[in-house]
Design an enzyme around this catalytic site. Structure first.
Site, PDB file in Angstrom:
ATOM      1  N   TYR A  94      10.794  11.599   1.208  1.00  0.00           N
ATOM      2  CA  TYR A  94      10.991  11.377  -0.226  1.00  0.00           C
ATOM      3  C   TYR A  94       9.756  10.694  -0.788  1.00  0.00           C
ATOM      4  O   TYR A  94       9.297   9.691  -0.258  1.00  0.00           O
ATOM      5  CB  TYR A  94      12.227  10.508  -0.480  1.00  0.00           C
ATOM      6  CG  TYR A  94      12.475  10.233  -1.957  1.00  0.00           C
ATOM      7  CD1 TYR A  94      12.832  11.264  -2.832  1.00  0.00           C
ATOM      8  CD2 TYR A  94      12.331   8.951  -2.481  1.00  0.00           C
ATOM      9  CE1 TYR A  94      13.053  11.013  -4.177  1.00  0.00           C
ATOM     10  CE2 TYR A  94      12.554   8.691  -3.828  1.00  0.00           C
ATOM     11  CZ  TYR A  94      12.919   9.723  -4.674  1.00  0.00           C
ATOM     12  OH  TYR A  94      13.142   9.482  -6.008  1.00  0.00           O
ATOM     13  N   ASP A 139       2.356   7.743   2.213  1.00  0.00           N
ATOM     14  CA  ASP A 139       3.290   7.156   1.265  1.00  0.00           C
ATOM     15  C   ASP A 139       3.951   5.957   1.940  1.00  0.00           C
ATOM     16  O   ASP A 139       4.916   6.095   2.695  1.00  0.00           O
ATOM     17  CB  ASP A 139       4.330   8.198   0.832  1.00  0.00           C
ATOM     18  CG  ASP A 139       5.317   7.623  -0.181  1.00  0.00           C
ATOM     19  OD1 ASP A 139       5.263   6.402  -0.430  1.00  0.00           O
ATOM     20  OD2 ASP A 139       6.142   8.395  -0.702  1.00  0.00           O
ATOM     21  N   LYS A 146       7.855  -1.068  -4.011  1.00  0.00           N
ATOM     22  CA  LYS A 146       8.876  -1.933  -3.410  1.00  0.00           C
ATOM     23  C   LYS A 146       8.376  -3.361  -3.145  1.00  0.00           C
ATOM     24  O   LYS A 146       8.298  -4.149  -4.076  1.00  0.00           O
ATOM     25  CB  LYS A 146       9.479  -1.248  -2.180  1.00  0.00           C
ATOM     26  CG  LYS A 146      10.128   0.090  -2.614  1.00  0.00           C
ATOM     27  CD  LYS A 146      11.074   0.729  -1.646  1.00  0.00           C
ATOM     28  CE  LYS A 146      11.817   1.853  -2.364  1.00  0.00           C
ATOM     29  NZ  LYS A 146      11.511   3.189  -1.915  1.00  0.00           N
TER      30      LYS A 146
END
Ligand SMILES: *Cc1c(COP(=O)(O)O)cnc(C)c1O
Length: 431
Positions: free
Chosen positions: A145, A240, A268
């Site tokens: 994702y 990522d 995050k």
């Protein structure tokens, strides 16, 4: 046993005004059934719902909360910053300070651009890669994702998996067709695509430890092959690390693997619980970005001073306290306990963990790819999840998500959680 009257009421009301009652799909509990908790507050390893129940939390806001909730250093930094105003649309010293800290942790990064989310970071990384290579095609991996931008919503994990939608409606076919999807950890598929399509590949984007199909560790061979092939064919390697950056090590998955990415996406943890993303990497690549280069990217609230102060406090605390070894040891102990308790209850479960991330897959066979993750019994996960919830432990409301241990999860807290997990294994077979 907790009561959820008020959460149920708030959810019913929310659904009248917000799509599905939520602002990010997995929060709606569709994958496990039931109605989501509405949260009143959170502190340390705990979240408290609007009914006054207290839970040991392994969701950790989906990754940012490595210091636990309401970490004093972060809260104090934010309070201080607030008094100076909330947004200026002009540079502040804190942006540079945070960039310097991130560069210390990620030697592959020469220059950075802050964004408001991980989605923006990956979208921008791809645009840079396309611009420098003058190629359009990207390679990603099943279950990976990378946010919800058009070209990357192909065979994406977590939310997309949960709803059984391999790629989102509304994504133009031409964009989806520009994205090749390979199985994670599949070295020969990787070699094949570069042999046949090498000159067309702008970039490979990868979660260098997968978290969005549940936790799946890459083989060393997979990562080194990725690095070798992208160099050989002039493609950009994008790590990522929105989830893994400052999570699996101070320097993320690339520190653990000793591999340098060309571009790295972060998010995050670097926002300390505020909306922050970043793309960073080699100078010649990053200089493609506006105002230096032809690749446009911008953000009204990018580098927001409150968000920067929160991120700075979080990273400064991580740098000072170096919690990574201890977090990994505690997580390994918890996982070992879970495995032995599951065996006692005759529950077939694979527990993958890297650093302070872990996932329970209810299947008999090892999980090294998305296909293998999909063999898990989601109804067993749902049963496990709900026993946990009733007994004061919040796990991610989907089989395909990572659970997170924070520095606020003391051995005593983890011991209490383990007792609840033991009970939850007993409930897995009960129908
Ligand atoms: C969370 C996540 C994203 C998306 O970040 P948002 O801030 O939710 O847009 C991208 N990539 C990975 C690996 C993630 O875990």
């Amino acid at each position: 046993m907790s009561k959820k009257n008020k959460s149920d009421q708030f959810f019913a009301e929310a659904k009248r005004h917000l799509v599905g009652g939520v602002n990010s799909p997995v929060r709606a509990y569709k994958a496990v059934g039931g109605t989501p908790l509405f949260i009143q507050k959170a502190s340390g390893p705990y979240v408290y719902d609007v009914d006054g129940n207290k839970y040991i939390d392994f969701v950790g806001s989906w990754g940012p909360m490595i210091l636990g909730h309401s970490a004093p250093a972060v809260i104090n930094a934010v309070k201080k910053s607030l008094l100076n105003g909330t947004s200026f649309g002009a540079p502040t010293p804190a942006e540079t300070e945070l960039a310097v800290l991130i560069k210390e942790a990620f030697p592959s990064i020469d220059l950075l651009r802050f964004t408001n989310s991980g989605t923006e970071a990956t979208m921008t990384a791809l645009r840079i890669a396309r611009a420098v290579t003058r190629r359009d095609r990207t390679v990603k991996f099943e279950g990976g994702y990378h946010g919800h931008s058009d070209g990357l919503l192909v065979a994406a994990g977590s939310g997309a998996t949960t709803f059984g939608v391999p790629s989102s409606a509304g994504v133009p076919e031409v964009l989806a067709r520009n994205t090749w999807v390979l199985p994670y950890n599949d070295v020969s598929a990787l070699k094949d695509i570069f042999r046949t399509q090498g000159p067309n590949i702008a970039a490979v984007i990868v979660e260098p430890v997968a978290g969005n199909m549940g936790v799946v560790e890459p083989s060393m061979e997979f990562l080194t092959t990725l690095r070798e092939l992208t160099i050989k064919h002039g493609a950009i390697l994008i790590f990522d690390e929105v989830m893994t950056g400052f999570r699996v090590a101070w320097g993320g998955a690339q520190e653990r693997a000793s591999i340098s990415a060309d571009l790295t996406c972060l998010g995050k943890i670097i926002g300390g619980g505020f909306p922050v993303g970043a793309v960073g990497g080699r100078k010649d690549l990053m200089e493609q970005l506006s105002p230096l280069g032809p690749v446009y990217q911008a953000g009204t609230l990018s580098g927001n001073p409150i968000a920067m102060s929160a991120g700075l406090a979080a990273l400064q605390t991580l740098k000072r306290t170096k919690p990574y070894k201890a977090l990994e040891t505690l997580t390994k102990q918890l996982v070992a306990q879970l495995r032995s308790d599951a065996a006692k209850e005759n529950v077939a479960v694979q527990i993958n963990s890297v650093g302070s991330m872990f996932t329970l897959f209810f299947t008999e066979s090892p999980v090294t790819s998305y296909f293998e993750a999909l063999q898990s019994d989601a109804s067993q996960y749902a049963a496990f999840f709900h026993t946990c919830l009733k007994n004061g432990v919040t796990m991610p409301p989907s089989q395909f998500e990572a659970a997170f241990v924070s520095t606020a999860h003391t051995p005593a807290v983890l011991g209490k959680a383990a007792a609840v997990f033991r009970k939850a294994f007993k409930g897995v077979h009960a129908k």
